[in-house]
Structure formats: structure tokens, C-alpha cells
Design a protein around this motif. Sequence first.
Motif, PDB file in Angstrom:
ATOM      1  N   LYS A   6      72.694  25.208 -26.829  1.00 39.11           N
ATOM      2  CA  LYS A   6      71.871  25.113 -25.631  1.00 39.11           C
ATOM      3  C   LYS A   6      70.437  25.611 -25.879  1.00 39.11           C
ATOM      4  O   LYS A   6      69.491  24.881 -25.709  1.00 39.11           O
ATOM      5  CB  LYS A   6      72.529  25.910 -24.509  1.00 39.11           C
ATOM      6  N   CYS A   7      70.304  26.878 -26.319  1.00 40.74           N
ATOM      7  CA  CYS A   7      68.950  27.423 -26.457  1.00 40.74           C
ATOM      8  C   CYS A   7      68.440  27.401 -27.897  1.00 40.74           C
ATOM      9  O   CYS A   7      67.294  27.758 -28.132  1.00 40.74           O
ATOM     10  CB  CYS A   7      68.883  28.832 -25.876  1.00 40.74           C
ATOM     11  N   CYS A  19      72.566  33.099 -24.157  1.00 36.19           N
ATOM     12  CA  CYS A  19      72.977  32.300 -23.000  1.00 36.19           C
ATOM     13  C   CYS A  19      74.495  32.119 -22.888  1.00 36.19           C
ATOM     14  O   CYS A  19      74.971  31.562 -21.909  1.00 36.19           O
ATOM     15  CB  CYS A  19      72.273  30.940 -23.020  1.00 36.19           C
ATOM     16  N   ARG A  37      54.848  32.576 -25.205  1.00 38.47           N
ATOM     17  CA  ARG A  37      53.872  32.137 -24.207  1.00 38.47           C
ATOM     18  C   ARG A  37      52.664  31.462 -24.852  1.00 38.47           C
ATOM     19  O   ARG A  37      51.935  30.717 -24.219  1.00 38.47           O
ATOM     20  CB  ARG A  37      53.413  33.316 -23.357  1.00 38.47           C
ATOM     21  N   GLN A  43      57.119  26.345 -25.791  1.00 37.62           N
ATOM     22  CA  GLN A  43      57.026  25.776 -24.447  1.00 37.62           C
ATOM     23  C   GLN A  43      57.765  24.456 -24.357  1.00 37.62           C
ATOM     24  O   GLN A  43      58.475  24.186 -23.399  1.00 37.62           O
ATOM     25  CB  GLN A  43      55.554  25.601 -24.061  1.00 37.62           C
ATOM     26  N   LYS A  44      57.616  23.632 -25.403  1.00 34.16           N
ATOM     27  CA  LYS A  44      58.280  22.334 -25.463  1.00 34.16           C
ATOM     28  C   LYS A  44      59.794  22.496 -25.475  1.00 34.16           C
ATOM     29  O   LYS A  44      60.519  21.721 -24.879  1.00 34.16           O
ATOM     30  CB  LYS A  44      57.827  21.615 -26.737  1.00 34.16           C
ATOM     31  N   MET A  45      60.264  23.524 -26.185  1.00 27.40           N
ATOM     32  CA  MET A  45      61.700  23.741 -26.324  1.00 27.40           C
ATOM     33  C   MET A  45      62.259  24.628 -25.206  1.00 27.40           C
ATOM     34  O   MET A  45      63.455  24.865 -25.141  1.00 27.40           O
ATOM     35  CB  MET A  45      62.008  24.379 -27.685  1.00 27.40           C
ATOM     36  N   GLY A  46      61.394  25.145 -24.362  1.00 26.64           N
ATOM     37  CA  GLY A  46      61.831  26.002 -23.269  1.00 26.64           C
ATOM     38  C   GLY A  46      62.261  27.383 -23.720  1.00 26.64           C
ATOM     39  O   GLY A  46      63.124  28.013 -23.109  1.00 26.64           O
ATOM     40  N   LYS A  48      61.885  31.341 -24.271  1.00 27.50           N
ATOM     41  CA  LYS A  48      61.200  32.439 -23.583  1.00 27.50           C
ATOM     42  C   LYS A  48      61.298  33.757 -24.328  1.00 27.50           C
ATOM     43  O   LYS A  48      60.619  34.723 -23.995  1.00 27.50           O
ATOM     44  CB  LYS A  48      61.769  32.589 -22.174  1.00 27.50           C
TER      45      LYS A  48
END
Length: 58
Positions: A6-7, A19, A37, A43-46, A48
Motif C-alpha cells: 500500500k504505502c 499502515c 514535503r 508527493q506523487k506517491m503520497g 508523508k
Amino acid sequence: MRACRKCHILTEETVCPICGSQTSEHWQGYVIIIDPRRSRIAQKMGIKMPGKYALKVR
Ligand SMILES: [Zn+2]
């Protein structure tokens, strides 16, 4: 090393510590994200959290 389905974070565990998803040993390439950030890839892959992430996970 295994990668979360998932991540995409890289880990030794069969369950992702971030997750809780299953991890896979079939992955390709990785990126090291230091500052999510400021990273366009993150950012593209989400992403954090800083860490090592697989680019492709099957
Ligand atoms: Zn995960």
C-alpha cells in the motif's frame, strides 16, 4: 527486504509497521525520502513519512 503493497515503505516485516498492510518481496527500485514535503516524488506517491520506499511493488 520487503515492501509494503500500500504505502511502499521498505521493511523486514511481513506486515507494514506504518499502515498495517501486507508486504511483498516482489518489488523494484527504491527512493530515499528525507523531506516528504519538499520531494516531488514523495508527493506523487503520497508519502508523508521520511524513509526508504520501493518504486514498484507487485
Ligand atoms: Zn504500508
